[in-house]
Write an enzyme that holds these catalytic residues in place. Sequence first.
Site, short mmCIF file in Angstrom:
data_model
loop_
_atom_site.label_atom_id
_atom_site.label_comp_id
_atom_site.label_asym_id
_atom_site.label_seq_id
_atom_site.Cartn_x
_atom_site.Cartn_y
_atom_site.Cartn_z
N ASP A 13 0.83 -1.22 0.00
CA ASP A 13 0.00 0.00 0.00
C ASP A 13 0.86 1.26 0.00
OD1 ASP A 13 -2.34 -1.69 0.38
OD2 ASP A 13 -1.72 -1.84 2.46
N GLU A 14 2.04 1.19 -0.60
CA GLU A 14 2.95 2.35 -0.57
C GLU A 14 2.66 3.35 -1.68
OE1 GLU A 14 5.38 -1.38 0.64
OE2 GLU A 14 4.15 -0.78 -1.09
N LYS A 16 2.41 2.12 -5.14
CA LYS A 16 3.10 1.59 -6.31
C LYS A 16 2.34 1.86 -7.60
CE LYS A 16 3.32 -2.57 -4.55
NZ LYS A 16 2.88 -2.23 -3.19
N GLY A 17 1.00 1.82 -7.53
CA GLY A 17 0.20 1.97 -8.74
C GLY A 17 0.50 3.27 -9.46
N GLY A 40 -4.15 -4.67 -4.53
CA GLY A 40 -4.82 -3.73 -5.42
C GLY A 40 -3.98 -2.50 -5.69
N HIS A 41 -4.08 -1.98 -6.91
CA HIS A 41 -3.44 -0.72 -7.27
C HIS A 41 -4.53 0.26 -7.67
CE1 HIS A 41 0.36 -2.53 -6.95
NE2 HIS A 41 0.53 -2.96 -8.19
N GLN A 225 2.19 -6.06 -3.26
CA GLN A 225 2.43 -6.09 -1.82
C GLN A 225 3.72 -5.36 -1.45
OE1 GLN A 225 1.98 -9.71 -2.97
NE2 GLN A 225 -0.06 -10.10 -2.24
N LYS A 332 3.24 10.11 -0.56
CA LYS A 332 2.31 10.64 0.45
C LYS A 332 2.98 11.58 1.46
CE LYS A 332 -1.54 7.43 0.27
NZ LYS A 332 -2.55 6.74 1.08
N LEU A 333 3.96 12.33 0.99
CA LEU A 333 4.58 13.33 1.86
C LEU A 333 3.55 14.34 2.36
CD1 LEU A 333 7.31 14.42 3.01
CD2 LEU A 333 7.38 15.92 1.00
#
Length: 431
Positions: A13-14, A16-17, A40-41, A225, A332-333
């Site tokens: 959930d970082e 990546k998408g 999921g992306h 993942q 997400k900074l």
Amino acid sequence: MANVVVVGAQWGDEGKGKIVDWLSERADVIARFQGGHNAGHTLVIDSKVYKLHALPSGVVRGGKLSVIGNGVVLDPWHLIKEIETVRAQGVEITPETLMIAENTPLILPFHGELDRAREEAASKGTKIGTTGRGIGPCYEDKVGRRAIRVADLADRATLEARVDRALQHHDPLRKGLGIESIDREALIEQLAEVAKDILPYAAPVWKVLNEKRKAGKRILFEGAQGSLLDIDFGTYPFVTSSNVIAGQASTGVGIGPGSIDYVLGIVKAYTTRVGEGPFPTELEDEDGQRLGERGHEFGTTTGRKRRCGWFDAALVRQTCAISGINGISLTKLDVLDGFETLKICVGYNLDGEQLDYLPTAADEQARCTPIYEEMPGWSESTEGARSWADLPANAIKYVKRVEELIECPVALLSTSPERDDTILVTDPFAD
């Protein structure tokens, strides 16, 4: 030309998408090399939202070849539905734009049933927190040499033999769990029917990708993942059922490790995880709730609320080393905007001893408490920033300190879900 592997460097959930989509504009081929549709992306392109699970992120970009590699486990019925959904959003998907490795194992209905039955039967403290989609049982069948693979769909006799072998294992398991036996004939007919939709995409992916590489095409290897969910190097047993780290990119599509030129780790500016397992920096207070709300931390696949905590530099330093990460994309900074004080975990205290890494033993992981370093936050907004000049001084200091602590440079900085809200420091595709 450079070939790039993208891996999550935390618990998934970082973001990546978005990054894969951003990089896919520079790539000719986007290849998914592990995982299943449990990951999921979410892509946001021109304000249109695409939610992908089985399809590689590159499918939404025209003129690219998207590949599902043999390291993936594939639910054929889910894939067909996902293709239909994406097509309804105006994306063209054909055998010329999507390719599935012939040796990809198939997730069958009984895999999901077994997955859910096991999780339901598990006592408190032993639940893994799976999505119940059959990923683990399918990987078990692959290793147990009883999987049904894409190529098996092309021959009825082979398909029936593979089904019989699988049922010899699964029916006794189901009996022990109080589940009725599998309807052999119905399953074979289901597979014969879905074969018509799947086989047109089947191809010798290893051959095609090696030819693309020799022709100088750029290949982007997409993982699912995060590294801390790796079956070998994650927080076992609260992990996924495949190797998630960069080394899997090679075996997951059938291309030599010498073909990989750059490994990009995707890292959130704080930490989240879904499901069970240790989480040293988890916050169960107002700060944790604030991170979750500002970051919209709900799983793309399950909708489950993610656990949130401060950035764990010790863990990311560990995953950077294991995957040989050359640079990170810090995402997400903007979620950190407005915090008066920020904390970064620099190590752990285990029974009075200080460690700079997370130990392997599960009981020791559970006893680790974080050692924090504090930094001043910033009140200005970083959302949508596209250059260093747009960032507050304290935000830049935070990013630089993260680089120092994880011993890896920031190559990309993401400041919103929009693909163009990205600061490029180092182009992973640069020769």
